[in-house]
Design a protein around this motif. Structure first.
Motif, PDB file in Angstrom:
ATOM      1  N   ALA A  47     -69.674 114.355  51.257  1.00  0.00           N
ATOM      2  CA  ALA A  47     -71.030 114.897  51.393  1.00  0.00           C
ATOM      3  C   ALA A  47     -71.870 114.597  50.168  1.00  0.00           C
ATOM      4  CB  ALA A  47     -70.969 116.408  51.619  1.00  0.00           C
ATOM      5  N   THR A  48     -73.133 114.254  50.413  1.00  0.00           N
ATOM      6  CA  THR A  48     -74.100 114.091  49.329  1.00  0.00           C
ATOM      7  C   THR A  48     -74.576 115.473  48.888  1.00  0.00           C
ATOM      8  OG1 THR A  48     -75.964 113.988  50.864  1.00  0.00           O
ATOM      9  CG2 THR A  48     -74.902 111.885  50.266  1.00  0.00           C
ATOM     10  N   PRO A  49     -75.105 115.601  47.665  1.00  0.00           N
ATOM     11  CA  PRO A  49     -75.636 116.904  47.224  1.00  0.00           C
ATOM     12  C   PRO A  49     -76.707 117.439  48.162  1.00  0.00           C
ATOM     13  CG  PRO A  49     -75.414 115.423  45.347  1.00  0.00           C
ATOM     14  CD  PRO A  49     -75.145 114.599  46.578  1.00  0.00           C
ATOM     15  N   ALA A  50     -77.592 116.554  48.656  1.00  0.00           N
ATOM     16  CA  ALA A  50     -78.666 117.005  49.543  1.00  0.00           C
ATOM     17  C   ALA A  50     -78.103 117.581  50.842  1.00  0.00           C
ATOM     18  CB  ALA A  50     -79.620 115.845  49.839  1.00  0.00           C
ATOM     19  N   SER A  51     -77.092 116.918  51.405  1.00  0.00           N
ATOM     20  CA  SER A  51     -76.515 117.419  52.655  1.00  0.00           C
ATOM     21  C   SER A  51     -75.765 118.724  52.416  1.00  0.00           C
ATOM     22  CB  SER A  51     -75.585 116.365  53.273  1.00  0.00           C
ATOM     23  OG  SER A  51     -74.446 116.163  52.465  1.00  0.00           O
ATOM     24  N   LEU A  52     -75.130 118.869  51.249  1.00  0.00           N
ATOM     25  CA  LEU A  52     -74.459 120.130  50.931  1.00  0.00           C
ATOM     26  C   LEU A  52     -75.466 121.267  50.845  1.00  0.00           C
ATOM     27  CD1 LEU A  52     -71.771 119.196  48.236  1.00  0.00           C
ATOM     28  CD2 LEU A  52     -71.365 120.082  50.535  1.00  0.00           C
ATOM     29  N   ARG A  53     -76.625 120.979  50.304  1.00  0.00           N
ATOM     30  CA  ARG A  53     -77.651 122.025  50.192  1.00  0.00           C
ATOM     31  C   ARG A  53     -78.189 122.452  51.555  1.00  0.00           C
ATOM     32  NH1 ARG A  53     -78.820 119.017  45.347  1.00  0.00           N
ATOM     33  NH2 ARG A  53     -80.357 117.703  46.405  1.00  0.00           N
ATOM     34  N   ARG A  54     -78.026 121.603  52.569  1.00  0.00           N
ATOM     35  CA  ARG A  54     -78.373 121.996  53.942  1.00  0.00           C
ATOM     36  C   ARG A  54     -77.210 122.714  54.606  1.00  0.00           C
ATOM     37  NH1 ARG A  54     -80.644 116.776  53.845  1.00  0.00           N
ATOM     38  NH2 ARG A  54     -78.812 115.903  54.901  1.00  0.00           N
ATOM     39  N   LEU A  55     -76.010 122.220  54.350  1.00  0.00           N
ATOM     40  CA  LEU A  55     -74.833 122.750  55.037  1.00  0.00           C
ATOM     41  C   LEU A  55     -74.418 124.128  54.524  1.00  0.00           C
ATOM     42  CD1 LEU A  55     -72.349 122.483  56.892  1.00  0.00           C
ATOM     43  CD2 LEU A  55     -71.242 121.139  55.070  1.00  0.00           C
ATOM     44  N   VAL A  56     -74.411 124.327  53.216  1.00  0.00           N
ATOM     45  CA  VAL A  56     -73.852 125.557  52.647  1.00  0.00           C
ATOM     46  C   VAL A  56     -74.597 126.810  53.097  1.00  0.00           C
ATOM     47  CG1 VAL A  56     -73.445 126.827  50.499  1.00  0.00           C
ATOM     48  CG2 VAL A  56     -72.726 124.432  50.696  1.00  0.00           C
ATOM     49  N   PRO A  57     -75.939 126.866  53.060  1.00  0.00           N
ATOM     50  CA  PRO A  57     -76.607 128.087  53.531  1.00  0.00           C
ATOM     51  C   PRO A  57     -76.306 128.398  55.001  1.00  0.00           C
ATOM     52  CG  PRO A  57     -78.124 126.715  52.276  1.00  0.00           C
ATOM     53  CD  PRO A  57     -76.910 125.886  52.514  1.00  0.00           C
ATOM     54  N   ARG A  58     -76.243 127.358  55.823  1.00  0.00           N
ATOM     55  CA  ARG A  58     -75.910 127.567  57.238  1.00  0.00           C
ATOM     56  C   ARG A  58     -74.480 128.105  57.370  1.00  0.00           C
ATOM     57  NH1 ARG A  58     -78.175 124.989  61.804  1.00  0.00           N
ATOM     58  NH2 ARG A  58     -79.946 124.864  60.379  1.00  0.00           N
ATOM     59  N   ALA A  59     -73.557 127.513  56.620  1.00  0.00           N
ATOM     60  CA  ALA A  59     -72.167 127.951  56.680  1.00  0.00           C
ATOM     61  C   ALA A  59     -72.010 129.379  56.174  1.00  0.00           C
ATOM     62  CB  ALA A  59     -71.285 126.993  55.873  1.00  0.00           C
ATOM     63  N   ARG A  60     -72.787 129.765  55.154  1.00  0.00           N
ATOM     64  CA  ARG A  60     -72.717 131.153  54.660  1.00  0.00           C
ATOM     65  C   ARG A  60     -73.194 132.140  55.723  1.00  0.00           C
ATOM     66  NH1 ARG A  60     -70.707 132.337  50.028  1.00  0.00           N
ATOM     67  NH2 ARG A  60     -70.828 130.929  48.228  1.00  0.00           N
ATOM     68  N   ALA A  61     -74.245 131.780  56.418  1.00  0.00           N
ATOM     69  CA  ALA A  61     -74.737 132.654  57.485  1.00  0.00           C
ATOM     70  C   ALA A  61     -73.688 132.796  58.587  1.00  0.00           C
ATOM     71  CB  ALA A  61     -76.040 132.094  58.054  1.00  0.00           C
ATOM     72  N   TYR A  62     -73.049 131.703  58.925  1.00  0.00           N
ATOM     73  CA  TYR A  62     -72.030 131.747  59.980  1.00  0.00           C
ATOM     74  C   TYR A  62     -70.746 132.398  59.502  1.00  0.00           C
ATOM     75  CZ  TYR A  62     -75.102 128.755  62.711  1.00  0.00           C
ATOM     76  OH  TYR A  62     -76.172 128.252  63.419  1.00  0.00           O
ATOM     77  N   TYR A  63     -70.483 132.306  58.196  1.00  0.00           N
ATOM     78  CA  TYR A  63     -69.326 133.010  57.653  1.00  0.00           C
ATOM     79  C   TYR A  63     -69.498 134.519  57.844  1.00  0.00           C
ATOM     80  CZ  TYR A  63     -66.266 135.242  54.264  1.00  0.00           C
ATOM     81  OH  TYR A  63     -65.349 136.071  53.675  1.00  0.00           O
ATOM     82  N   ALA A  64     -70.707 135.020  57.612  1.00  0.00           N
ATOM     83  CA  ALA A  64     -70.968 136.449  57.791  1.00  0.00           C
ATOM     84  C   ALA A  64     -70.725 136.859  59.243  1.00  0.00           C
ATOM     85  CB  ALA A  64     -72.401 136.774  57.370  1.00  0.00           C
ATOM     86  N   ARG A  65     -71.180 136.019  60.175  1.00  0.00           N
ATOM     87  CA  ARG A  65     -70.945 136.330  61.585  1.00  0.00           C
ATOM     88  C   ARG A  65     -69.465 136.197  61.941  1.00  0.00           C
ATOM     89  NH1 ARG A  65     -73.171 137.396  66.281  1.00  0.00           N
ATOM     90  NH2 ARG A  65     -72.327 136.425  68.167  1.00  0.00           N
ATOM     91  N   TYR A  66     -68.823 135.194  61.369  1.00  0.00           N
ATOM     92  CA  TYR A  66     -67.378 134.991  61.565  1.00  0.00           C
ATOM     93  C   TYR A  66     -66.607 136.254  61.171  1.00  0.00           C
ATOM     94  CZ  TYR A  66     -62.803 133.373  59.728  1.00  0.00           C
ATOM     95  OH  TYR A  66     -61.482 133.241  59.392  1.00  0.00           O
ATOM     96  N   LEU A  67     -66.986 136.845  60.036  1.00  0.00           N
ATOM     97  CA  LEU A  67     -66.313 138.076  59.608  1.00  0.00           C
ATOM     98  C   LEU A  67     -66.574 139.220  60.573  1.00  0.00           C
ATOM     99  CD1 LEU A  67     -66.598 138.522  55.730  1.00  0.00           C
ATOM    100  CD2 LEU A  67     -64.589 137.968  57.094  1.00  0.00           C
ATOM    101  N   SER A  68     -67.831 139.386  60.963  1.00  0.00           N
ATOM    102  CA  SER A  68     -68.181 140.517  61.828  1.00  0.00           C
ATOM    103  C   SER A  68     -67.574 140.387  63.216  1.00  0.00           C
ATOM    104  CB  SER A  68     -69.704 140.650  61.926  1.00  0.00           C
ATOM    105  OG  SER A  68     -70.264 139.536  62.610  1.00  0.00           O
ATOM    106  N   GLU A  69     -67.306 139.146  63.657  1.00  0.00           N
ATOM    107  CA  GLU A  69     -66.763 138.913  64.999  1.00  0.00           C
ATOM    108  C   GLU A  69     -65.284 138.530  64.967  1.00  0.00           C
ATOM    109  OE1 GLU A  69     -68.342 139.418  67.715  1.00  0.00           O
ATOM    110  OE2 GLU A  69     -70.396 139.668  66.978  1.00  0.00           O
ATOM    111  N   SER A  70     -64.626 138.705  63.815  1.00  0.00           N
ATOM    112  CA  SER A  70     -63.256 138.203  63.664  1.00  0.00           C
ATOM    113  C   SER A  70     -62.289 138.784  64.698  1.00  0.00           C
ATOM    114  CB  SER A  70     -62.742 138.488  62.252  1.00  0.00           C
ATOM    115  OG  SER A  70     -62.729 139.881  61.989  1.00  0.00           O
ATOM    116  N   GLY A  71     -62.553 140.007  65.133  1.00  0.00           N
ATOM    117  CA  GLY A  71     -61.684 140.618  66.132  1.00  0.00           C
ATOM    118  C   GLY A  71     -61.716 139.918  67.469  1.00  0.00           C
TER     119      GLY A  71
END
Length: 324
Positions: free
Chosen positions: A180-204
């Protein structure tokens, strides 16, 4: 475009060991990373950077190595909090690693995120690296392995739960390789953090856990919005090998730049004891492990057939008894 090879070594004595780990030493991943770094050196690639929450312990483990052979050790700023009995607990911190790298990587350098239980056999093809640089992301699509194993409906359902939307063409991406390029990481990481939060809340509700779930969900939604991904597995940049598995002929892996051995960690830890990575020695040990795996698979199939046969015999006997 330069490459920054890095791997995560997250140390926590209280956390549940990874499902594929048989060594209870929390620093066993350092040994695997040493093997990976030795293999990178052999093919002329940059030195591996180990990003870890326990840099002093890692430095102590590699302290007896010649300085020019050591991986670089960098402290990981870990922010993620989750239950320590979560499957693939340590792998979740790759999100913190990606966030940290995105903020520090020069624009002319691509992050090459690798799992520690891998070896480099060949340099990455330069034209492939250029394609990935132009697109921004090179990923390893393992849908053809995950969908049949767990059922496509189940896998897609989990991805869409985490993404909280219907996906146009859901795919599952392996966490062992990300270019990954730095620019693509800066797009990917915020999206992944948002989905990580949902992943935790829906883990069950989820059947699949680990970094691949929320990173794959993020990659899928970016693709739906126009992001181009280069699927590196088709170019044999990386292959995932399980000892005894007939998914691919073992000879196919000899042409891969990287081979991932999630079930072969002990083999890699033994290989790390040598000062230099020797492909012939590695392949000899890998083939032995593969043949042993084939025997285990065969024994399990025979045992299952015998069990089914005994059940059928017992059922026939029961039917005859009832009729009589």
């Amino acid at each position: 475009m330069n490459l920054f090879p890095c791997t995560l070594v997250y140390v926590d004595d209280d956390a549940k060991p990874g499902p594929n780990s048989t060594n209870r030493d929390p620093l066993s991943y350092v040994s695997q990373a040493i093997c990976l770094n030795n293999s990178l050196r052999r093919v002329g690639m940059p030195t591996l950077t180990i990003m870890t929450n326990a840099p002093a312990l890692v430095e102590q483990r590699i302290g007896s190595m010649p300085a020019e052979h050591r991986p670089v050790v960098t402290k990981l700023a870990a922010t993620i909090e989750l239950p320590k009995n979560t499957p693939f607990y340590a792998a979740h911190f790759k999100l913190d690693l990606m966030d940290q790298v995105a903020a520090s990587l020069p624009e002319d350098t691509m992050m090459l995120l690798l799992d520690a239980d891998m070896v480099a056999l060949l340099p990455l093809d330069r034209s492939l690296v250029e394609r990935c640089a132009e697109a921004g992301l090179g990923v390893f699509d393992i849908s053809d392995q995950v969908f049949p194993a767990y059922g496509s409906e189940s896998v897609v359902e989990d991805l869409e739960i985490v993404a909280d939307r219907r996906l146009k063409n859901p795919r599952w991406y392996g966490g062992e390789f990300l270019l990954a390029t730095p620019a693509s990481l800066r797009r990917l990481v915020p999206r992944a953090r948002a989905y990580y939060a949902r992943y935790l809340s829906e883990s069950g509700r989820l059947k699949h856990h680990g970094d691949e779930a929320f990173i794959s969900a993020a990659l899928n939604t970016l693709v739906d919005e126009g992001q181009v991904l280069i699927e590196v597995g088709a170019y044999q940049a990386v292959g995932r090998h399980w000892a005894g598995n007939n998914y691919r002929d073992v000879r196919w892996f000899r042409c891969c730049s990287f081979v991932h051995l999630p079930g072969g960690k002990a083999l890699l830890e033994k290989e790390a004891r040598f000062g230099e990575f020797a492909p012939d020695r590695f392949w000899r040990h890998m083939r032995v492990a593969h043949l042993r795996g084939r025997v285990r698979h065969a024994v399990k199939r025979i045992a299952k057939m015998l069990s089914v046969g005994r059940l059928a015999t017992w059922s026939a006997y029961a039917v005859r008894s009832v009729k009589s």
